[in-house]
Design an enzyme around this catalytic site. Structure first.
Site, PDB file in Angstrom:
ATOM      1  N   HIS A 266       0.851  -1.192   0.000  1.00  0.00           N
ATOM      2  CA  HIS A 266       0.000   0.000   0.000  1.00  0.00           C
ATOM      3  C   HIS A 266       0.888   1.243   0.000  1.00  0.00           C
ATOM      4  O   HIS A 266       2.042   1.203   0.452  1.00  0.00           O
ATOM      5  CB  HIS A 266      -0.881   0.029   1.248  1.00  0.00           C
ATOM      6  CG  HIS A 266      -1.984  -0.977   1.231  1.00  0.00           C
ATOM      7  ND1 HIS A 266      -3.111  -0.838   2.009  1.00  0.00           N
ATOM      8  CD2 HIS A 266      -2.153  -2.141   0.547  1.00  0.00           C
ATOM      9  CE1 HIS A 266      -3.925  -1.857   1.815  1.00  0.00           C
ATOM     10  NE2 HIS A 266      -3.358  -2.669   0.929  1.00  0.00           N
TER      11      HIS A 266
ATOM     12  N   CYS B 221      -6.288   2.200   5.714  1.00  0.00           N
ATOM     13  CA  CYS B 221      -6.923   0.947   6.127  1.00  0.00           C
ATOM     14  C   CYS B 221      -6.345   0.529   7.485  1.00  0.00           C
ATOM     15  O   CYS B 221      -5.366   1.122   7.964  1.00  0.00           O
ATOM     16  CB  CYS B 221      -6.678  -0.136   5.075  1.00  0.00           C
ATOM     17  SG  CYS B 221      -4.980  -0.761   5.046  1.00  0.00           S
TER      18      CYS B 221
ATOM     19  N   CYS C  92      -2.534  -0.166   7.414  1.00  0.00           N
ATOM     20  CA  CYS C  92      -1.726   1.048   7.300  1.00  0.00           C
ATOM     21  C   CYS C  92      -1.760   1.876   8.578  1.00  0.00           C
ATOM     22  O   CYS C  92      -0.752   2.454   8.978  1.00  0.00           O
ATOM     23  CB  CYS C  92      -2.164   1.859   6.082  1.00  0.00           C
ATOM     24  SG  CYS C  92      -1.777   1.010   4.525  1.00  0.00           S
TER      25      CYS C  92
ATOM     26  N   GLU D 105       0.911   3.910   1.873  1.00  0.00           N
ATOM     27  CA  GLU D 105       1.397   4.334   3.183  1.00  0.00           C
ATOM     28  C   GLU D 105       2.590   3.507   3.643  1.00  0.00           C
ATOM     29  O   GLU D 105       3.582   4.043   4.137  1.00  0.00           O
ATOM     30  CB  GLU D 105       0.291   4.232   4.236  1.00  0.00           C
ATOM     31  CG  GLU D 105      -0.932   5.079   3.960  1.00  0.00           C
ATOM     32  CD  GLU D 105      -2.036   4.317   3.242  1.00  0.00           C
ATOM     33  OE1 GLU D 105      -1.743   3.620   2.233  1.00  0.00           O
ATOM     34  OE2 GLU D 105      -3.200   4.425   3.658  1.00  0.00           O
TER      35      GLU D 105
END
Length: 155
Positions: A51, A81, A84, A53
């Protein structure tokens, strides 16, 4: 200042979109300077953890030579999410600025931000350049649905 860094996160989201990834970008900022950048590469790398992040946090940690990013902020185009948020808490990031709200996760983000996990809490500010951040996601998914519909209609 928030818009300056969110614009960079949006630029990274465009890179993700161009690569066929869900267009999410993130930057980690310390003392007014970007120390980590990332965008989604989950599909290309076939790794669930890739992801925006996490990628930005990894780069920031490498740059500083430390897993602790105390005093840092992260700017991300979509509300983080749970995975993260966990990475943000573990890295000891002080503040999260995000653009678009994740309709499915809002209360979870709030709960994680204030859960006193690891003796650390994080301030969360949502809606930074929300329209621009929402638009890139909406257009990506609209285009994806149109391509899928076109594929189904081919003989």
């Amino acid at each position: 200042m928030q818009e300056k860094f969110m614009r960079e996160a949006l630029r990274l989201a465009q890179k993700a979109k161009a690569a066929g990834e869900v267009p999410i970008g993130a930057v980690v900022v310390l003392d007014g300077k970007i120390i980590g950048r990332g965008y989604n590469l989950r599909t290309k790398l076939q790794m669930a953890t890739q992801h925006a992040e996490v990628r930005a946090i990894d780069r920031a940690c490498k740059k500083l030579g430390s897993w602790r990013l105390e005093g840092a902020e992260i700017y991300v185009t979509l509300e983080p999410c749970p995975m993260c948020m966990g990475a943000i808490l573990n890295a000891r990031i002080d503040r999260v600025y995000f653009g678009a709200y994740e309709q499915k996760g809002r209360s979870l983000t709030d709960a994680l931000a204030h859960a006193n996990l690891l003796n650390h809490t994080v301030e969360v500010v949502g809606g930074v350049m929300e329209e621009a951040c929402s638009n890139i996601l909406t257009s990506f998914f609209s285009e994806m649905r149109a391509r899928e519909k076109e594929k189904r209609s081919l003989p």
